[in-house]
Design an enzyme around this catalytic site. Structure first.
Site, PDB file in Angstrom:
ATOM      1  N   ASN A 177       0.239  16.104   7.345  1.00  0.00           N
ATOM      2  CA  ASN A 177      -0.885  15.402   7.965  1.00  0.00           C
ATOM      3  C   ASN A 177      -0.343  14.301   8.890  1.00  0.00           C
ATOM      4  O   ASN A 177       0.867  14.063   8.950  1.00  0.00           O
ATOM      5  CB  ASN A 177      -1.809  14.841   6.876  1.00  0.00           C
ATOM      6  N   CYS A 215       0.067  11.095   8.876  1.00  0.00           N
ATOM      7  CA  CYS A 215       0.950  10.026   8.397  1.00  0.00           C
ATOM      8  C   CYS A 215       2.063  10.529   7.490  1.00  0.00           C
ATOM      9  O   CYS A 215       2.821   9.732   6.921  1.00  0.00           O
ATOM     10  CB  CYS A 215       0.137   8.939   7.710  1.00  0.00           C
ATOM     11  N   GLU A 262       2.350  11.883   4.518  1.00  0.00           N
ATOM     12  CA  GLU A 262       2.424  11.840   3.053  1.00  0.00           C
ATOM     13  C   GLU A 262       1.844  13.091   2.400  1.00  0.00           C
ATOM     14  O   GLU A 262       1.932  13.246   1.188  1.00  0.00           O
ATOM     15  CB  GLU A 262       1.718  10.585   2.501  1.00  0.00           C
TER      16      GLU A 262
END
Length: 897
Positions: free
Chosen positions: A459, A461, A463
């Site tokens: 995704n 970011c 994580e």
């Protein structure tokens, strides 16, 4: 007869609570440096006696009680304390008035009062429903009720009177379609106890009924079910709604942003992020652009791996022309994101990944370098995807082959060290690209047999590693809420209560998948194949402050590991129970779970277990598991602002900083730190200014006691390797990954960045985002003014020990970086001399930073677009949880937070 009840300002009658009086008086005493428990006991007794004398048999108003407190303080000769109490009382009145203005209402209810002004501002600006004139028409209480009601709906349909795991029942779906087509006629018709279902919640409920009925799992018809609902046969689930509601309004957990915005509303999309596939043909590329547009229109973010696209200049068979390459199609997606304003709440957010073997990898590394002020790929975070063969080539000093994805043939060979150097240089200069370690991500990936391939995207970011068309459904638990105090006032962490809440939040997320309105049918299908959820944490820094544990210490890392071990263990505990009752995720039997394998590294190190993992795995093999993955640590931006806690797993950015508002400037002080200063009689405007001028840090200030300096550390007080250790400690027990910024000071070098990448991989991180202070900003704009020199952070003693252990285990790393130089802070002396780009252009940021550049060109790179568009405020973004985030409104390039 003692007073038992008291009347609040909103007219509610509540139990009389002596402890609230004690705390108010104690706070006022601390304010003026009075710390005398015997005197405190006497004043409290005098106040209680006077209340009972004046109001025997009556219900006093809260204002009457406060008047008595003032009087008794003065009778005891505590005039300075009385003055502090009066000022505090006046401040509370001003806060109430400010809250009324924010929410545009005459009277505050009990829920409004639980949130800070800052939290309410965030709710009001981005989450509460507004009418066409932009006026707020929803209260925080109503918001959290609509979220809780929707999340409880699956419990009704999985009730044993309704649900059959075997799937042998046939129902008439024509009646179901009737209700779905006419759902708008069923607004507030049906209830669960005292809670009314609005039309969008009704529609999601009927849609879930249809999905289960199509699989033969509904025992009764839709009409029978609705009659049962109307007759109150499911009213016991009112308790489930209350439970979710109370956990949110008490700031114990918060769902990700889309769930708060969209639950019980027309869009209905509760997921934050998605991965969209992109193949090497025009149909797939344009489908990807379409999918990104639909997802971002509904408020989501997207991750794309461009590695299948043939390199620039390669043959295009249909036209015998030359291909434009993956970066050109990144610009296409960026343009799509640019024109989609996600309901005025967000701009598009993307993660663009190119794998290290791709022939265009050097162009990709420099993709965001040129035209610094013109927002090139401003809607993208970009990361280089790395595999084990690259690390092997780096280790051995061998040439590394670049492969054409169209032909599978080697195009050329490169020096891996030179490429690694360029990658580190651009991350040093621009905070992009990051790196994603696909070899680590897939090391314990139990889904490979079921999916037939490894994960190759994340995704925005980073994580949440995801397969094509999967989504992330996330919520974060506030660790600070589980710090309690014993009879002697000593803090401790309530592990049993934490475990119970983890299971409840896991249930919330599992239910959310069932009532989620996914933006594309492919996403609906693939998300439900694995039913991936992500229970996460926030408030880590605040919890450590309360516990008196330094963030970058062995005790701190031990706490992080234990907190995430509990997180994953009890999330699995719920998921196994849910599998027993509702069935495992559809791909379960094709995965490595039945073999007793788990997608968490910590499970394979029995010597560090705090919990009975062997028993858990035995249950998992017996009953299956409902969710393929269960834990992650996302960024929490505005979500943590609502919860009035520190962001995600990050240390706090500043203990004190100056905040500008329309009526002037004031100092924002971390609440836990503020309480500590007042307790010690150190709270003064002069101290606040000194801390603010010291970059919000207390390090090196002689007025601050050593034990306070030891505990209250900020992000920049912590050496970058300690940041890495925190990420690795947390990563050890997660099924997915963690969003974290590896903070470096402005004078950090490219050598530091190289070292961070190598050590992150050695520590088992799944990816890393390095941020050198100032690299996000255009250097000519200095909003801080002249400051004293920041004290350089050094690695903690524990970090030094781990550094040396890594080199002993992987001695080749020391050929590329100097461990001893990292320890003593002399790592890297000069900036590398090679050009930043293949073209030789834009060799320094400052050269492009002219005062003539228009502010609008900077939006999305340096300044918050929401604050700018709303009131023209130039609020500088800062890196938090791996993503550029606004400290004022919580806007983040990552749509989760």
């Amino acid at each position: 007869m003692a007073i038992e009840k008291v009347m609040k300002r909103d007219g509610r009658i509540v139990p009389f609570d002596e402890s609230r009086i004690r705390w108010a008086i104690q706070r006022a005493m601390w304010e003026v440096g009075v710390r005398d428990d015997n005197l405190l006991d006497k004043v409290v007794k005098d106040v209680i006696d006077r209340i009972n004398e004046l109001y025997e048999g009556q219900v006093p108003h809260i204002e009457n009680i406060q008047d008595i407190v003032e009087l008794e303080l003065m009778r005891n000769g505590l005039f300075e304390v009385a003055k502090a109490y009066i000022i505090y009382r006046k401040k509370k009145a001003e806060i109430r008035e400010e809250k009324r203005k924010i929410l545009n209402k005459e009277k505050l209810d009990e829920i409004d009062k639980r949130f800070s002004i800052n939290g309410l501002r965030v709710l009001a600006s981005r989450y509460l429903i507004k009418n066409e004139e932009g006026k707020i028409v929803e209260t925080p209480k109503e918001l959290f009720e609509r979220v809780a009601i929707l999340a409880a709906i699956p419990d009704l349909l999985y009730d044993e009177r309704m649900f059959s795991k075997e799937g042998t029942y046939i129902q008439d779906l024509k009646r179901v379609e009737y209700y779905l087509q006419n759902f708008e006629n069923f607004d507030s018709i049906y209830t669960i106890g005292r809670f009314k279902l609005n039309k969008y919640q009704f529609e999601r409920m009927v849609n879930l009924y249809r999905e289960l009925a199509e699989k033969g799992k509904m025992k009764v018809s839709i009409d029978e079910f609705l009659n049962m609902l109307k007759n109150g046969e499911f009213d016991k689930y009112e308790g489930v709604i209350e439970e979710f509601f109370n956990l949110m309004v008490n700031q114990v957990f918060m769902p990700n942003t889309p769930a708060l915005i969209n639950s019980g509303r027309p869009l209905g999309m509760l997921s934050a992020c998605f991965v969209v596939p992109i193949e090497d043909d025009m149909e797939s590329i344009m489908k990807a652009a379409h999918d990104v547009a639909i997802i971002q229109k509904m408020g989501g973010g997207t991750g794309l791996n461009f590695s299948k696209i043939r390199p620039e200049g390669d043959l295009v068979g249909t036209t015998t022309g030359a291909a434009s390459g993956p970066i050109s199609f990144m610009h296409l997606i960026d343009a799509v994101s640019n024109v989609i304003k996600q309901g005025g709440v967000r701009r598009g957010a993307n993660m663009g990944i190119l794998e290290v073997w791709h022939p265009d990898i050097e162009k990709f590394i420099h993709a965001k370098e040129q035209n610094v002020g013109t927002n090139i790929l401003s809607n993208f975070n970009i990361s280089v995807g790395m595999w084990a063969d690259f690390w092997e080539a780096l280790k051995e000093g061998k040439k590394y082959p670049l492969i054409n994805p169209r032909t599978g043939k080697k195009v050329k060979e490169i020096d891996p060290r030179s490429l690694f150097e360029e990658l580190a240089y651009m991350a040093w200069a621009k905070a992009d690209p990051g790196v994603v370690f696909f070899d680590v991500i897939n090391k314990r990936n139990v889904l490979v047999p079921a999916k037939g391939e490894k994960i190759r995207a994340t995704n925005p970011c980073g994580e949440e590693p995801l397969y094509d068309y999967e989504s992330c459904n996330l919520a974060s638990i506030n660790l600070a809420k589980f710090v309690k105090y014993d009879d002697e006032g000593k803090p401790y962490f309530e592990w049993d209560e934490y475990a119970k809440v983890i299971m409840k939040v896991a249930k919330y997320l599992d239910n959310a998948i069932d009532v989620n309105k996914f933006p594309l049918p492919e996403i609906d299908y693939n998300t439900k194949l694995s039913r991936r959820i992500g229970v996460g944490i926030m408030g880590l820094a605040d919890a450590l402050f309360k516990l008196g544990i330094r963030y970058n210490s062995k005790e701190g890392y031990d706490f992080m590991r234990k907190a995430t071990e509990y997180l994953t263990f009890y999330a699995y505990k719920y998921s196994i129970r849910a599998a027993k009752e509702r069935g495992p995720f559809p791909l379960y039997h094709k995965t490595e779970y039945p073999e007793g394998k788990l997608p968490i590294e910590g499970y394979y190190h029995k010597e560090i277990w705090n919990l009975p993992w062997d028993e858990l795995v035995e249950d998992l093999r017996k009953y299956g598991v409902r969710n393929a993955m269960v834990t992650t640590c996302p960024p929490t931006g505005s979500v943590s602002m609502i919860a009035d806690t520190s962001s995600g797993i990050e240390p706090i950015f500043a203990l004190v900083y100056k905040k500008s508002v329309t009526v002037g400037e004031f100092y924002y002080v971390d609440p836990i730190f503020e309480a500590e200063l007042k307790k010690r009689g150190l709270y003064t405007d002069e101290i606040l200014q000194k801390i603010s001028d010291n970059y919000g840090s207390v390090q090196g200030l002689e007025e601050i006691p050593e034990d306070v300096q030891k505990i209250f550390v900020t992000a920049m007080d912590i050496h970058w390797f300690d940041h890495l250790l925190a990420q690795a400690s947390i990563q050890l027990w997660l099924t997915d990954s963690a969003s974290k910024t590896i903070n470096m000071p402005n004078d950090a070098t490219v050598e530091d960045v190289k070292a961070a990448y190598l050590l992150a991989h050695a520590l088992g991180c799944k990816g890393v985002t390095v941020y050198r202070d100032g690299s996000l900003s255009i250097q000519v704009y200095n909003v801080e003014g002249e400051k004293r020199k920041r004290i350089s952070a050094k690695p903690s003693e524990y970090a030094k020990k781990i550094l040396r252990e890594i080199v002993e285990r992987e001695p080749w790393i020391n050929k590329l970086i100097d461990i001893e130089a990292i320890i003593d802070g002399t790592n890297g002396k000069e900036i590398p001399s090679f050009s930043l780009s293949p073209s030789g252009k834009a060799s320094a940021i400052k050269e492009n930073s002219s005062n003539e550049r228009k502010i609008k060109d900077l939006i999305g790179i340096v300044y918050c677009p929401i604050c700018y568009e709303k009131d023209g405020a130039l609020v500088e973004l800062r890196m938090e949880s791996g993503c550029a985030t606004c400290p004022k409104c919580g806007w983040s390039k990552c749509v989760i937070s």
